[in-house]
Structure formats: structure tokens, C-alpha cells
Enzyme design. Sequence first.
Site, mmCIF file in Angstrom:
data_model
loop_
_atom_site.group_PDB
_atom_site.id
_atom_site.type_symbol
_atom_site.label_atom_id
_atom_site.label_comp_id
_atom_site.label_asym_id
_atom_site.label_seq_id
_atom_site.Cartn_x
_atom_site.Cartn_y
_atom_site.Cartn_z
ATOM 1 N N HIS A 101 0.842 -0.669 5.950
ATOM 2 C CA HIS A 101 -0.394 -1.788 6.126
ATOM 3 C C HIS A 101 0.250 -2.971 6.552
ATOM 4 C CE1 HIS A 101 -1.532 1.002 2.656
ATOM 5 N NE2 HIS A 101 -2.922 0.831 3.016
ATOM 6 N N ASP A 104 1.790 -4.872 3.763
ATOM 7 C CA ASP A 104 2.833 -4.522 3.136
ATOM 8 C C ASP A 104 4.256 -5.112 3.671
ATOM 9 O OD1 ASP A 104 1.278 -2.420 1.947
ATOM 10 O OD2 ASP A 104 1.834 -0.920 3.520
HETATM 11 C C1 XUL Z 1 -5.328 4.890 -1.039
HETATM 12 C C2 XUL Z 1 -4.322 5.506 0.048
HETATM 13 C C3 XUL Z 1 -4.348 4.511 1.219
HETATM 14 C C4 XUL Z 1 -4.068 5.019 2.633
HETATM 15 C C5 XUL Z 1 -3.806 3.972 3.658
HETATM 16 O O1 XUL Z 1 -5.447 6.106 -1.948
HETATM 17 O O2 XUL Z 1 -4.237 6.633 0.352
HETATM 18 O O3 XUL Z 1 -2.826 4.009 0.881
HETATM 19 O O4 XUL Z 1 -3.357 6.206 2.724
HETATM 20 O O5 XUL Z 1 -4.551 2.968 3.614
#
Ligand code: XUL
Length: 437
Positions: A101, A104
Site C-alpha cells: 500500500h 506502507d
Molecule cells: C485486508 C486486506 C488488505 C488487502 C489490500 O483484509 O486483505 O491488506 O489485501 O488492501
Amino acid sequence: MPAAFPEIPKIQFEGPKSKNPLAFKHYNAEEVVAGRTLRDHLRFAVVYWHTFRGTGSDPFGAGTMQRPWDDGSNSVANAENRARAAFEFFEKLGAPFYCFHDRDIAPEGDTLRATNRNLDAVVRVLKAEQQRTKVKLLWGTANLFSNPRFMHGAGTSCNADAFAYAAAQIKKAMEITHELKGSGYTFWGGREGYMTLLNTDLKREQDHLARLLHLAVDYKKRLGFKGQFYIEPKPKEPTKHQYDSDAAACLNFLRAYDLLPHFKLNLETNHATLAGHTMQHELEVAGAAGALGSIDANTGDELLGWDTDQFPTSIYLTTYTMLSVLKYGGFKTGGVNFDAKVRRESFEPVDLFHAHIGGMDAFARGLKIAVAIRQDGRLEKFVRQRYASWDSGIGAKIEKGRAGFQELEAYMLEKGDITPNASGRQEYLENLINEFI
Ligand code: XUL
Ligand code: CO
């Protein structure tokens, strides 16, 4: 910067007899099965969020993780060091991909402009590390759920400014994903749902979410980004109900808003179980619609009702997963992304290696078992023969649309009743699977 994992060597394949906890027993990246190397079949990815940002905190207590390379600060310099530690990990593990993300990889600044500058600084390090190690980005995404500005959602917020902020954030996240040559970009609707319908205009919120995704599709063209877009279903947590609740709900949403040609699904095991489905169910629903894109490989605890995001170790789970993945043609842009975290009690850096090695070995076994089952052919033949009544006669006529109600009535009046033609043989098939496990 000193090595982040100085005691850990590059992880090698030592075969099933090895007792070395820091070696692969089943994942030999170069081994070829069904015409592809294990590396190319499985396309393993490490997640940045759990593995490099997870602290081990839970609602009852503070973080526990020992991460000597991380000074715990929100500085860009720390984020850059963390990126170098992450690539040392990917390299030693032999993971060909990673996922992140935006939030992150780099800290938020005081303004969106400052935040974007922080991102640019860290992306320079990521780019250099990608070139040095040949590790690639499987997909990027924007975190549209952690900051309090998204408390009501992002695309589905009651606050139009939150929508605008989300759009700006996705634009930038797509740009850096494109710059880092990501194979895809994922949308997980963290808070795109509701806590109570008493305060919610469901239709308007879904229209807005579709608008946000259409804007992303438009901008993708402008940017020249050729990666695959994914939607990741999840039914609840953090909200009571999320609009992308499972594969079927996502497909319906995408179809209703003319978005289906632009998206595939990124399916996560623990999200499937939260939705009351098996991972196999979700894979088959997506695969049947031609929308099976990628997987977030983890597992939940059957006795706990929340998203525990554990590393997958069940050979049944990996076998069924790979049977469906192979049935629908294998991964193209997607891969096996370990959206999983070590337990709070597993606080040492070496636990990150144990976790990923176990997951990779479990998937290597699942893949090889699935290939063997497919080569054996009995399972596929059984399913084909189960539907043999559709291959000719009245079945073929119905499938071709050449039999209406009147003809079907006449046929059945003449025949009188049906005769059961085949046992479901579930027990025989379960035993057949066990022959290969
Ligand atoms: C949350 C989840 C996220 C997604 C990406 O449960 O799985 O981390 O994979 O946003
Ligand atoms: Co996920």
C-alpha cells in the site's frame, strides 16, 4: 546500513529429507511441472504491510515485534532503510515479487503534497533495489482505510472531500505502481460499506464507488498503465458489511456498472471463510466468470470469527486452490501473495522466514499434487461423465436452445419419469484426492 538479517543465509532447496528449518523441502524454483517452473507457476509475493509494518499490536496490547533495522520513527530515512531491509528479505527468501500500500512504504506528511514527496523519495530506493535484485512488484494499492479522514469510507463516504482525497491518492498510487512496473493494481474497499443502514444511502454509495473505479479506469488509459486491475472481496471487518462482500457480489457490482471488462478478482482465503465460503468456492465463482486474477494466500482459524491472516500450511487448502488455478489456465498477471502475518508471540525476525518458507513449501506441494491429479485424469473424467446426459438427445437440445416448454412436456409425458443415472460418489472422490496427498 548493516544487514537486517545477518545470521540468515540465502534459503536453498534441500529436498523433503532436510531437517533444516531455513531450507525449502518442496519449493525448488527451477523445477518444471506441467511445462512451467515452480517459480513461474506460483509467482510468490511478500506483502510489505504485515511483514515490514506489522508491529504485533492487538486491541489488548502493544506491539511485540523485534525489528532491529527499524528505528520506529516516521522519518523518510527510516522508510528508506526499511525498504533496503525488505529487499534483503525478498532476496534471501527467493521471492520474485512483493506488494504494497502507498502508506506502507512511506510516511504521510502534513499535506498531500508533502506525502507525495515522501513517496517519491522512497520509490527511488525501491526502484534501485528492484534493479539490483530483479524482484518485481506484483501489485500496488492505496491505503484508503487507516487515516481518520476515511472513517465513513473513501469512495462511499458521505463527505465528498473524502472521495476527492481518495481519487488523488489512487492517482498517485497508480503512478508509482506504473513507475515500478507493477503487474497489477488492487482495490480493496477497506471501509467501503456501512456500520448501520440507519444512516446509509446504499444506492448512492454504490454509485459513488463505481464512479471512483471508472475514474481509475480512465486514468489508467491516460497513464498508459497496462497492468491488471483487481478487486479484493471481503464481507466485513472493519465495517459490519462491505459492498465487495464476496466474489459473486463483486462480479454483480462490476457487471451492473459496466466495469467487468476492466477488472479481475484478487481472492483471499480468510476473506472467503469470513463470507461463509471455502476458498475453492470463491475461485470457482471467479474462474467461471473469467475473472480469476490473483490470490492473497493465507488462512483463518476455524474457531475464531475474525481475519487472523495466518500463513497457509494446509496441503488440502493449497491443493484445492491450485486445482482451481490450473483449471482456469494458471496465473498470468497475478500470483500467490502472502497476505499473512506471524503471530504476536513469534516476534523474532527469523519467524518471518519460517512463516514464508512454510507457505511456499505448502503451495509447492499443493501445485505438484494438483498437477498429478490433473495428469491422472480420473477426477476430470468423472465430472465430465456426470453430465453425459447433456451431450446428446434432449440434454443437447436444451443446451442449444432448441427445446421449449411444450416439447419438454411432450418428452416427459411420453417417458413418464426420470431414472437416476449416476451416483455423486463424493466419498470415492475424496478418497481419490487422498491418493495424491
Ligand atoms: C485486508 C486486506 C488488505 C488487502 C489490500 O483484509 O486483505 O491488506 O489485501 O488492501
Ligand atoms: Co488481502
